[in-house]
Design a protein around this motif. Structure first.
Motif, PDB file in Angstrom:
ATOM      1  N   LEU A   1     -15.040 -48.411  15.575  1.00 54.11           N
ATOM      2  CA  LEU A   1     -14.891 -48.409  14.088  1.00 54.11           C
ATOM      3  C   LEU A   1     -13.910 -47.472  13.303  1.00 54.11           C
ATOM      4  O   LEU A   1     -13.013 -47.477  12.691  1.00 54.11           O
ATOM      5  CB  LEU A   1     -16.349 -48.525  13.267  1.00 54.11           C
ATOM      6  CG  LEU A   1     -16.266 -48.763  11.881  1.00 54.11           C
ATOM      7  CD1 LEU A   1     -15.637 -49.775  11.329  1.00 54.11           C
ATOM      8  CD2 LEU A   1     -17.635 -48.435  11.259  1.00 54.11           C
ATOM      9  N   ALA A   2     -14.143 -46.289  13.901  1.00 58.87           N
ATOM     10  CA  ALA A   2     -13.432 -44.932  13.566  1.00 58.87           C
ATOM     11  C   ALA A   2     -11.896 -44.978  13.830  1.00 58.87           C
ATOM     12  O   ALA A   2     -11.216 -44.460  13.151  1.00 58.87           O
ATOM     13  CB  ALA A   2     -14.065 -43.549  14.187  1.00 58.87           C
ATOM     14  N   LYS A   3     -11.700 -45.898  15.080  1.00 60.36           N
ATOM     15  CA  LYS A   3     -10.247 -45.793  15.656  1.00 60.36           C
ATOM     16  C   LYS A   3      -9.495 -46.793  15.052  1.00 60.36           C
ATOM     17  O   LYS A   3      -8.225 -46.794  15.185  1.00 60.36           O
ATOM     18  CB  LYS A   3     -10.369 -45.953  17.305  1.00 60.36           C
ATOM     19  CG  LYS A   3     -10.894 -44.675  17.736  1.00 60.36           C
ATOM     20  CD  LYS A   3     -11.161 -44.994  19.337  1.00 60.36           C
ATOM     21  CE  LYS A   3     -10.266 -45.263  20.103  1.00 60.36           C
ATOM     22  NZ  LYS A   3     -10.549 -45.227  21.435  1.00 60.36           N
ATOM     23  N   THR A   4     -10.165 -47.958  14.667  1.00 61.10           N
ATOM     24  CA  THR A   4      -9.262 -49.183  14.212  1.00 61.10           C
ATOM     25  C   THR A   4      -8.519 -49.129  13.079  1.00 61.10           C
ATOM     26  O   THR A   4      -8.800 -48.289  12.172  1.00 61.10           O
ATOM     27  CB  THR A   4     -10.158 -50.471  13.941  1.00 61.10           C
ATOM     28  OG1 THR A   4      -9.328 -51.725  13.522  1.00 61.10           O
ATOM     29  CG2 THR A   4     -11.234 -50.105  12.591  1.00 61.10           C
TER      30      THR A   4
ATOM     31  N   LEU B   1      -8.589 -50.672   9.164  1.00 59.21           N
ATOM     32  CA  LEU B   1      -9.485 -50.120   7.893  1.00 59.21           C
ATOM     33  C   LEU B   1      -8.887 -48.725   7.613  1.00 59.21           C
ATOM     34  O   LEU B   1      -8.356 -47.877   8.435  1.00 59.21           O
ATOM     35  CB  LEU B   1     -11.088 -49.846   8.187  1.00 59.21           C
ATOM     36  CG  LEU B   1     -11.714 -51.064   8.594  1.00 59.21           C
ATOM     37  CD1 LEU B   1     -13.184 -50.755   9.028  1.00 59.21           C
ATOM     38  CD2 LEU B   1     -11.574 -52.023   7.550  1.00 59.21           C
TER      39      LEU B   1
ATOM     40  N   PRO C   1      -8.861 -44.956   5.852  1.00 57.81           N
ATOM     41  CA  PRO C   1     -10.005 -43.821   6.084  1.00 57.81           C
ATOM     42  C   PRO C   1     -11.169 -44.092   4.848  1.00 57.81           C
ATOM     43  O   PRO C   1     -12.529 -44.082   5.460  1.00 57.81           O
ATOM     44  CB  PRO C   1      -9.291 -42.624   5.820  1.00 57.81           C
ATOM     45  CG  PRO C   1      -8.006 -42.742   6.211  1.00 57.81           C
ATOM     46  CD  PRO C   1      -7.628 -44.389   5.806  1.00 57.81           C
TER      47      PRO C   1
ATOM     48  N   LYS D   1     -13.540 -47.057   6.150  1.00 50.20           N
ATOM     49  CA  LYS D   1     -14.242 -46.626   7.360  1.00 50.20           C
ATOM     50  C   LYS D   1     -15.507 -45.520   6.823  1.00 50.20           C
ATOM     51  O   LYS D   1     -16.785 -46.088   7.080  1.00 50.20           O
ATOM     52  CB  LYS D   1     -13.619 -45.697   8.331  1.00 50.20           C
ATOM     53  CG  LYS D   1     -12.474 -46.574   8.990  1.00 50.20           C
ATOM     54  CD  LYS D   1     -11.558 -45.855   9.972  1.00 50.20           C
ATOM     55  CE  LYS D   1     -10.411 -46.578  10.476  1.00 50.20           C
ATOM     56  NZ  LYS D   1      -9.576 -45.938  11.282  1.00 50.20           N
TER      57      LYS D   1
ATOM     58  N   ALA E   1     -18.014 -48.004   5.319  1.00 53.92           N
ATOM     59  CA  ALA E   1     -18.724 -48.890   6.109  1.00 53.92           C
ATOM     60  C   ALA E   1     -19.833 -48.047   6.630  1.00 53.92           C
ATOM     61  O   ALA E   1     -20.745 -48.509   6.641  1.00 53.92           O
ATOM     62  CB  ALA E   1     -17.726 -49.281   7.173  1.00 53.92           C
TER      63      ALA E   1
ATOM     64  N   VAL F   1     -14.049 -54.009   4.585  1.00 50.98           N
ATOM     65  CA  VAL F   1     -14.577 -54.375   5.725  1.00 50.98           C
ATOM     66  C   VAL F   1     -14.468 -56.131   5.512  1.00 50.98           C
ATOM     67  O   VAL F   1     -14.159 -56.916   6.790  1.00 50.98           O
ATOM     68  CB  VAL F   1     -15.896 -53.986   6.405  1.00 50.98           C
ATOM     69  CG1 VAL F   1     -16.409 -54.721   7.284  1.00 50.98           C
ATOM     70  CG2 VAL F   1     -15.697 -52.238   6.476  1.00 50.98           C
TER      71      VAL F   1
END
Length: 452
Positions: free
Chosen positions: A111-114, A117, A119, A122, A125, A153
């Motif tokens: 999730l952090a790398k995708t 989205l 910043p 993320k 989320a 999201v």
């Protein structure tokens, strides 16, 4: 008089008829079209294998897998591709984050790398980790995801995934009917993200294997096996024009004449079942008519040149301006679907655009493909398939509607329903509803006095 007449020769009806045969019931299956299989339709010719409707089932739901194995069919998995799926967002194709549980993130690192989205998206989320549980018995998918994970999201990730499963606009999908596992995660773990992470650890990762399967000759290979097993107990090109209660059972009016049965399994789309029940079950008719259906269509395009595409396919995020919902790169997803050197792309469309004539559907799909590729491509062959009834939409309150439908059917003992509008749109759920309707019919016959 047959003991049971099954109306509809899609996979729900075929499964019901097979279950009746297994239990020794006298049955007859009627199909309005000149072929069996319903939305499952495989075309083969000139070295191509084209799926008009669904192109796969899932391994973790065993109904279709078990049926195939019972008939000696060996499942084939998808070709290795990593990443396998992409979502088009802000004009660029981004890999689907790993670790998804159904349509929600279950891997904080992914999730952090995708790049799908921002910043802020993320961070929003992650706010899910601190939110209290919801208090509603049911709510829409959009409401649920926006409440837990945020609007971004939903638009970037959940909407294209859910649209790919259910078609149409997924905003109003019922969580209880369409995604009960996610509701249960929130109730059990409070945090949706933590619940998804724990559920993934418990089941093991599927990223390394093939989640989807088909058969070497396409899904219609199973249709043929089921049809062969049923033999002469099927009548094609035999629509049921009317259904009415009779002495000790039901009368079915067909172009071949009037048929009689002690029990009837309606394995048709909901609108067809509603029309047949209207003369004597108005409440059931109203409930069936209240289930919205979204038209659907697929277009397959064959090219001599390789297409500059990655993975198995591409879904479109909301607001990208495309008319297709997504593309499958069939030649990269399945073995043996196109001749050597050919590329084969399949476009999926739903909603009003899916009502277009076949030539127009091809034009729309090709225009959107050219736009995505950024180059001119000319297909060698094209195929278009239209499904006017399309996909049922499980709106908020769907399960309550189905419960009321079951109660309404009590006024017509011996009538049973099967199909994708009841408990799931996937092929395993369709097979399950057919078998369950057959079991209920057999139980009804055992409890009912013989006519005459």
């Amino acid at each position: 008089m047959a003991q049971v007449v099954v109306v509809g020769g899609g996979w729900a009806g075929l499964s019901a008829a097979l279950a009746l045969k297994e239990r020794g019931a006298d049955f007859l299956l009627l199909e309005a079209a000149p072929r069996l299989g319903g939305k499952v339709f495989t075309h083969r010719g000139e070295g191509f294998l084209i799926e008009g409707g669904p192109d796969a089932s899932v391994r973790y739901k065993k109904e279709v897998l078990a049926l195939g194995e019972a008939f000696g069919l060996t499942p084939i998995g998808t070709l290795p591709q990593k990443p396998a799926a992409f979502i088009l967002r802000k004009g660029r194709a981004h890999p689907l984050p790993e670790g998804l549980l159904q349509v929600v993130p279950g891997d904080l690192k992914a999730l952090a790398k995708t790049p799908l989205l921002s910043p802020w998206g993320k961070l929003r989320a992650l706010y899910d980790l601190f939110l209290p549980r919801g208090g509603k018995e049911d709510e829409s998918l959009k409401e649920f995801v926006e409440r837990r994970l945020g609007l971004e999201v939903y638009e970037a990730l959940v909407a294209p995934l859910a649209g790919g499963i259910y078609g149409g606009e997924p905003e109003e999908l019922s969580m209880r009917a369409a995604f009960p596992q996610l509701l249960e995660l929130e109730r059990k773990h409070r945090s949706l993200v933590l619940g998804a992470m724990r559920a993934r650890r418990a089941r093991g990762s599927r990223e390394g294997g093939s989640l989807f399967f088909s058969f070497a000759e396409g899904l219609s290979a199973l249709t043929r096996k089921m049809a062969e097993a049923l033999g002469e107990r099927t009548l094609l090109a035999t629509p049921v024009l009317g259904l009415e209660p009779g002495k000790g059972g039901y009368r079915l009016h067909t172009p071949r004449g009037v048929l009689e049965a002690e029990a009837v399994v309606l394995a048709t789309p909901a609108p067809v079942a509603a029309a047949l029940l209207r003369p004597f079950l108005p409440e059931a008719t109203a409930l069936l008519k209240g289930i919205p259906h979204t038209p659907a269509a697929t277009v397959s395009l064959a090219f001599r040149e390789p297409l500059p595409v990655r993975g198995h396919g591409l879904l479109m995020a909301k607001g990208e301006g495309y008319r297709v919902r997504g593309f499958t790169w069939t030649h990269q997803k399945w073995p043996g679907r196109a001749p050597e050197g050919f590329s084969l792309a399949r476009a999926y469309l739903s909603g009003e655009v899916a009502r277009l004539a076949e030539a127009e559907l091809v034009r729309v799909a090709l225009e959107d493909l050219r736009r995505f590729l950024g180059q001119e491509v000319k297909p060698e062959r094209t195929w278009a398939f239209r499904f006017p009834e399309g996909m049922p939409a499980y709106r908020v309150g769907h399960l309550e509607r189905v419960e009321r439908l079951e109660m309404a059917l009590l006024k017509a003992p011996g009538v049973f329903l099967a199909g994708n509008y009841l408990e799931g749109v996937g092929l395993p759920e369709v097979v399950r509803t057919g078998r369950r309707a057959a079991e209920r019919a057999v139980a009804y016959l055992a409890l009912s006095p013989s006519p005459g």
